[in-house]
Design a protein around this motif. Structure first.
Motif, PDB file in Angstrom:
ATOM      1  N   LYS A 123       0.619  -1.664   0.028  1.00 19.90           N
ATOM      2  CA  LYS A 123       0.101   0.213   0.383  1.00 19.90           C
ATOM      3  C   LYS A 123       0.548   1.006   0.051  1.00 19.90           C
ATOM      4  CE  LYS A 123      -4.221   1.511   2.440  1.00 19.90           C
ATOM      5  NZ  LYS A 123      -4.562   2.023   4.041  1.00 19.90           N
ATOM      6  N   GLY A 124       1.239   2.226  -0.956  1.00 18.18           N
ATOM      7  CA  GLY A 124       1.171   2.909  -1.097  1.00 18.18           C
ATOM      8  C   GLY A 124       2.622   3.649  -1.756  1.00 18.18           C
ATOM      9  N   VAL A 125       2.924   2.210  -2.611  1.00 12.82           N
ATOM     10  CA  VAL A 125       4.483   2.335  -2.650  1.00 12.82           C
ATOM     11  C   VAL A 125       4.564   1.911  -3.986  1.00 12.82           C
ATOM     12  CG1 VAL A 125       6.974   1.021  -3.028  1.00 12.82           C
ATOM     13  CG2 VAL A 125       5.613   1.065  -0.670  1.00 12.82           C
ATOM     14  N   SER A 126       4.753   3.237  -5.019  1.00 11.08           N
ATOM     15  CA  SER A 126       4.479   2.529  -6.397  1.00 11.08           C
ATOM     16  C   SER A 126       5.498   2.783  -7.474  1.00 11.08           C
ATOM     17  CB  SER A 126       3.440   3.475  -7.628  1.00 11.08           C
ATOM     18  OG  SER A 126       2.402   3.157  -7.036  1.00 11.08           O
ATOM     19  N   LEU A 127       5.967   1.916  -8.155  1.00 12.24           N
ATOM     20  CA  LEU A 127       7.256   2.146  -9.350  1.00 12.24           C
ATOM     21  C   LEU A 127       6.712   2.749 -10.275  1.00 12.24           C
ATOM     22  CD1 LEU A 127       8.583  -1.166  -9.587  1.00 12.24           C
ATOM     23  CD2 LEU A 127       8.767   0.079  -8.076  1.00 12.24           C
ATOM     24  N   PHE A 128       8.039   4.340 -11.485  1.00 12.62           N
ATOM     25  CA  PHE A 128       7.676   5.819 -11.904  1.00 12.62           C
ATOM     26  C   PHE A 128       8.283   5.044 -13.110  1.00 12.62           C
ATOM     27  CE2 PHE A 128       9.170   8.504  -8.796  1.00 12.62           C
ATOM     28  CZ  PHE A 128       9.579   8.465  -9.647  1.00 12.62           C
ATOM     29  N   LYS A 129       8.108   5.579 -13.865  1.00 11.97           N
ATOM     30  CA  LYS A 129       9.002   5.489 -15.467  1.00 11.97           C
ATOM     31  C   LYS A 129       8.735   6.409 -15.970  1.00 11.97           C
ATOM     32  CE  LYS A 129      11.740   2.858 -18.838  1.00 11.97           C
ATOM     33  NZ  LYS A 129      11.796   1.911 -19.450  1.00 11.97           N
ATOM     34  N   VAL A 130       8.666   7.336 -16.997  1.00  9.13           N
ATOM     35  CA  VAL A 130       9.006   8.562 -17.774  1.00  9.13           C
ATOM     36  C   VAL A 130       9.746   8.746 -19.051  1.00  9.13           C
ATOM     37  CG1 VAL A 130       8.214  10.901 -18.375  1.00  9.13           C
ATOM     38  CG2 VAL A 130       8.106  10.108 -15.824  1.00  9.13           C
ATOM     39  N   THR A 131      10.064   8.516 -19.982  1.00 13.39           N
ATOM     40  CA  THR A 131      10.407   8.771 -21.228  1.00 13.39           C
ATOM     41  C   THR A 131      10.608  10.039 -22.147  1.00 13.39           C
ATOM     42  OG1 THR A 131       9.299   7.573 -22.726  1.00 13.39           O
ATOM     43  CG2 THR A 131      11.050   6.063 -21.353  1.00 13.39           C
ATOM     44  N   ASN A 132       9.370  10.939 -21.565  1.00 13.16           N
ATOM     45  CA  ASN A 132       9.083  12.091 -22.411  1.00 13.16           C
ATOM     46  C   ASN A 132       9.539  13.094 -21.157  1.00 13.16           C
ATOM     47  OD1 ASN A 132       8.393  11.142 -24.856  1.00 13.16           O
ATOM     48  ND2 ASN A 132       6.552  10.633 -23.869  1.00 13.16           N
ATOM     49  N   GLU A 170       4.862  23.522  -8.226  1.00 13.35           N
ATOM     50  CA  GLU A 170       4.958  22.565  -9.716  1.00 13.35           C
ATOM     51  C   GLU A 170       6.325  21.767  -9.573  1.00 13.35           C
ATOM     52  OE1 GLU A 170       4.764  25.973 -12.284  1.00 13.35           O
ATOM     53  OE2 GLU A 170       4.562  27.327 -10.090  1.00 13.35           O
ATOM     54  N   ALA A 171       5.331  21.264 -10.617  1.00 15.52           N
ATOM     55  CA  ALA A 171       6.967  19.830 -10.599  1.00 15.52           C
ATOM     56  C   ALA A 171       6.777  19.842 -11.934  1.00 15.52           C
ATOM     57  CB  ALA A 171       6.351  18.529  -9.912  1.00 15.52           C
ATOM     58  N   GLY A 172       7.746  18.464 -12.992  1.00 21.37           N
ATOM     59  CA  GLY A 172       7.635  18.381 -14.149  1.00 21.37           C
ATOM     60  C   GLY A 172       9.115  17.491 -13.952  1.00 21.37           C
ATOM     61  N   THR A 173       9.452  16.981 -15.084  1.00 22.44           N
ATOM     62  CA  THR A 173      10.603  15.848 -15.464  1.00 22.44           C
ATOM     63  C   THR A 173      11.065  17.088 -16.849  1.00 22.44           C
ATOM     64  OG1 THR A 173       8.885  14.879 -16.370  1.00 22.44           O
ATOM     65  CG2 THR A 173       9.804  14.002 -13.996  1.00 22.44           C
ATOM     66  N   PRO A 174      12.005  17.916 -16.893  1.00 26.16           N
ATOM     67  CA  PRO A 174      12.569  18.839 -17.722  1.00 26.16           C
ATOM     68  C   PRO A 174      13.035  17.937 -18.671  1.00 26.16           C
ATOM     69  CG  PRO A 174      13.187  19.413 -15.672  1.00 26.16           C
ATOM     70  CD  PRO A 174      11.794  18.550 -15.651  1.00 26.16           C
ATOM     71  N   ASP A 175      14.015  16.914 -17.957  1.00 20.82           N
ATOM     72  CA  ASP A 175      14.910  16.282 -19.424  1.00 20.82           C
ATOM     73  C   ASP A 175      15.021  15.159 -19.554  1.00 20.82           C
ATOM     74  OD1 ASP A 175      16.309  18.536 -18.346  1.00 20.82           O
ATOM     75  OD2 ASP A 175      16.766  17.961 -17.108  1.00 20.82           O
ATOM     76  N   ALA A 176      14.004  14.166 -19.216  1.00 22.21           N
ATOM     77  CA  ALA A 176      13.150  13.203 -19.701  1.00 22.21           C
ATOM     78  C   ALA A 176      12.953  12.500 -21.035  1.00 22.21           C
ATOM     79  CB  ALA A 176      12.110  12.478 -18.394  1.00 22.21           C
ATOM     80  N   SER A 177      14.015  11.799 -21.369  1.00 20.18           N
ATOM     81  CA  SER A 177      13.739  10.809 -22.729  1.00 20.18           C
ATOM     82  C   SER A 177      13.937   9.552 -22.451  1.00 20.18           C
ATOM     83  CB  SER A 177      15.005  11.638 -24.031  1.00 20.18           C
ATOM     84  OG  SER A 177      16.084  11.336 -23.322  1.00 20.18           O
ATOM     85  N   GLY A 206      17.698   9.333 -14.309  1.00 17.94           N
ATOM     86  CA  GLY A 206      16.811  10.584 -14.555  1.00 17.94           C
ATOM     87  C   GLY A 206      17.416  11.632 -13.481  1.00 17.94           C
ATOM     88  N   ARG A 207      16.257  12.639 -13.821  1.00 18.72           N
ATOM     89  CA  ARG A 207      16.029  13.801 -12.550  1.00 18.72           C
ATOM     90  C   ARG A 207      15.183  14.246 -12.396  1.00 18.72           C
ATOM     91  NH1 ARG A 207      19.609  19.395 -13.502  1.00 18.72           N
ATOM     92  NH2 ARG A 207      18.575  19.749 -15.018  1.00 18.72           N
ATOM     93  N   LYS A 208      13.933  15.152 -11.974  1.00 19.98           N
ATOM     94  CA  LYS A 208      12.604  15.306 -11.126  1.00 19.98           C
ATOM     95  C   LYS A 208      13.546  17.007 -10.811  1.00 19.98           C
ATOM     96  CE  LYS A 208       8.265  14.750 -10.044  1.00 19.98           C
ATOM     97  NZ  LYS A 208       7.828  15.052 -10.571  1.00 19.98           N
ATOM     98  N   GLU A 209      12.181  17.525 -10.981  1.00 19.10           N
ATOM     99  CA  GLU A 209      11.767  18.891 -10.932  1.00 19.10           C
ATOM    100  C   GLU A 209      10.851  19.584 -10.163  1.00 19.10           C
ATOM    101  OE1 GLU A 209      12.514  23.272 -13.623  1.00 19.10           O
ATOM    102  OE2 GLU A 209      14.122  21.701 -13.329  1.00 19.10           O
ATOM    103  N   TYR A 212      16.019  17.026  -8.001  1.00 22.59           N
ATOM    104  CA  TYR A 212      17.046  15.706  -7.332  1.00 22.59           C
ATOM    105  C   TYR A 212      16.857  13.918  -7.784  1.00 22.59           C
ATOM    106  CZ  TYR A 212      11.503  14.875  -6.025  1.00 22.59           C
ATOM    107  OH  TYR A 212      10.449  14.534  -6.696  1.00 22.59           O
ATOM    108  N   ASP A 213      17.930  13.369  -8.301  1.00 23.77           N
ATOM    109  CA  ASP A 213      18.410  12.627  -8.231  1.00 23.77           C
ATOM    110  C   ASP A 213      18.899  11.032  -8.025  1.00 23.77           C
ATOM    111  OD1 ASP A 213      21.269  13.138  -7.782  1.00 23.77           O
ATOM    112  OD2 ASP A 213      21.917  14.442  -9.422  1.00 23.77           O
ATOM    113  N   ASN A 214      19.587  10.378  -7.644  1.00 25.22           N
ATOM    114  CA  ASN A 214      19.813   9.466  -7.365  1.00 25.22           C
ATOM    115  C   ASN A 214      20.987  10.044  -6.805  1.00 25.22           C
ATOM    116  OD1 ASN A 214      22.396   9.434  -9.124  1.00 25.22           O
ATOM    117  ND2 ASN A 214      21.840   7.369 -10.569  1.00 25.22           N
ATOM    118  N   SER A 215      21.191  10.677  -6.118  1.00 22.96           N
ATOM    119  CA  SER A 215      22.457  11.333  -4.833  1.00 22.96           C
ATOM    120  C   SER A 215      21.613  11.627  -3.868  1.00 22.96           C
ATOM    121  CB  SER A 215      22.949  11.981  -5.604  1.00 22.96           C
ATOM    122  OG  SER A 215      22.449  13.493  -5.660  1.00 22.96           O
TER     123      SER A 215
END
Length: 296
Positions: free
Chosen positions: A25-34, A81-88, A53-56, A66-69
């Protein structure tokens, strides 16, 4: 090594863009390529772990990347405001989102503060910020791996709650611990005020009511609230209402219905404040948006 195992485990499980529930409960995985530009969102109490990758996130003009560090820990509901401006497709965003159960976090935080050898809250000083970035430590890495290794219904049913509790405990002991213990443990007045406000957005809640709710003077409440959220209570209320309305409009709700749902009685006032916040009228927003939905 542990982090590599976690990344491989998540990468093997999630093959396409979106969210994937783990069964815990409450634990999800996510993936974004855009690439997704930063758009209005409301962060609930959550830990977000980035594996690649990184998120903003932007809170009151301050940008958190923030990223994997470092993982992100949000201890109260916050308008961001949140997004993934560098995802590809070549550099996808991959991660884990873990909702923080208020009841369990509160139990753990209070146990930590009252047990033998307790980690005590620092006396005095500024209220810790409610959105923070925390370095991974061995306890967090091990707890996260053990949680994600649950991969069948029986293991999840029997061990899920205990391993999630272990992960929570590692957060409370780690870099984000001061903020988390203040939000969920003894002395969690600001978190309680924010929770009340978030549940009553459509009502005309006043600062005096919030201050009285947590037995503070208006001046002390205002100061502590701003230390925790970077915003005054009035700014926070307005941002929460407008962000929630923007998300409702993005999901297809009529503009007037969205305005009323978050407590506006004047559509003209709503339109003015919406345009001041986002640079577009609600109508322009709904037409141009097809608002790229944030994953987390």
């Amino acid at each position: 090594m542990t982090r590599q195992k976690i990344t491989q485990l998540v990468n093997d499980r999630i093959k396409q863009d979106g969210m994937l529930e783990t069964g815990v409960k409450g634990v999800s995985l996510f993936k974004v390529t855009n690439a997704i530009p930063c758009t209005p969102a409301v962060y609930e109490p959550t830990v977000i772990v980035i594996l690649s990758g990184r998120k903003e996130a932007i809170l009151d003009g301050e940008r958190f990347i923030y990223d994997n560090s470092r993982y992100m820990c949000c201890t109260v509901s916050l308008p961001v405001e949140a997004g993934t401006p560098d995802a590809s497709s070549d550099d996808p965003l991959l991660g884990v989102a873990i909702s923080l159960d208020t009841k369990v976090m509160t139990e753990l935080a209070i146990e930590m503060e009252t047990s033998v050898g307790a980690i005590k809250q620092p006396k005095g000083g500024a209220q810790p910020q409610s959105l923070s970035l925390a370095n991974w430590d061995d306890g967090f890495s091990d707890a996260l791996l053990r949680l994600l290794q649950l991969d069948n219904e029986m293991d999840i049913a029997i061990l899920g709650e205990s391993r999630l509790r272990e992960l929570y405990f590692s957060v409370l002991k780690g870099d984000a611990g001061i903020s988390a213990r203040r939000a969920f443990g003894i002395g969690n007045e600001i978190a309680r005020a924010i929770e009340y406000l978030s549940m009553n957005l459509a009502k005309n809640v006043t600062i005096d009511q919030l201050a009285s709710l947590v037995n503070m003077s208006r001046a002390v409440f205002h100061r502590k609230f701003k230390e925790a959220t970077r915003m005054s209570p009035i700014q926070f209320m307005k941002s929460m209402r407008l962000n929630n309305a923007a998300m409702k409009i993005a999901a297809g709700m009529n503009v007037n219905e969205a305005a009323m749902a978050v407590g506006y009685v004047s559509s003209s006032q709503f339109s003015r404040e919406f345009k001041r916040m986002y640079g577009q009228s609600p109508k322009q927003w709904s037409q141009s948006e097809a608002l790229l939905e944030n994953v987390v």
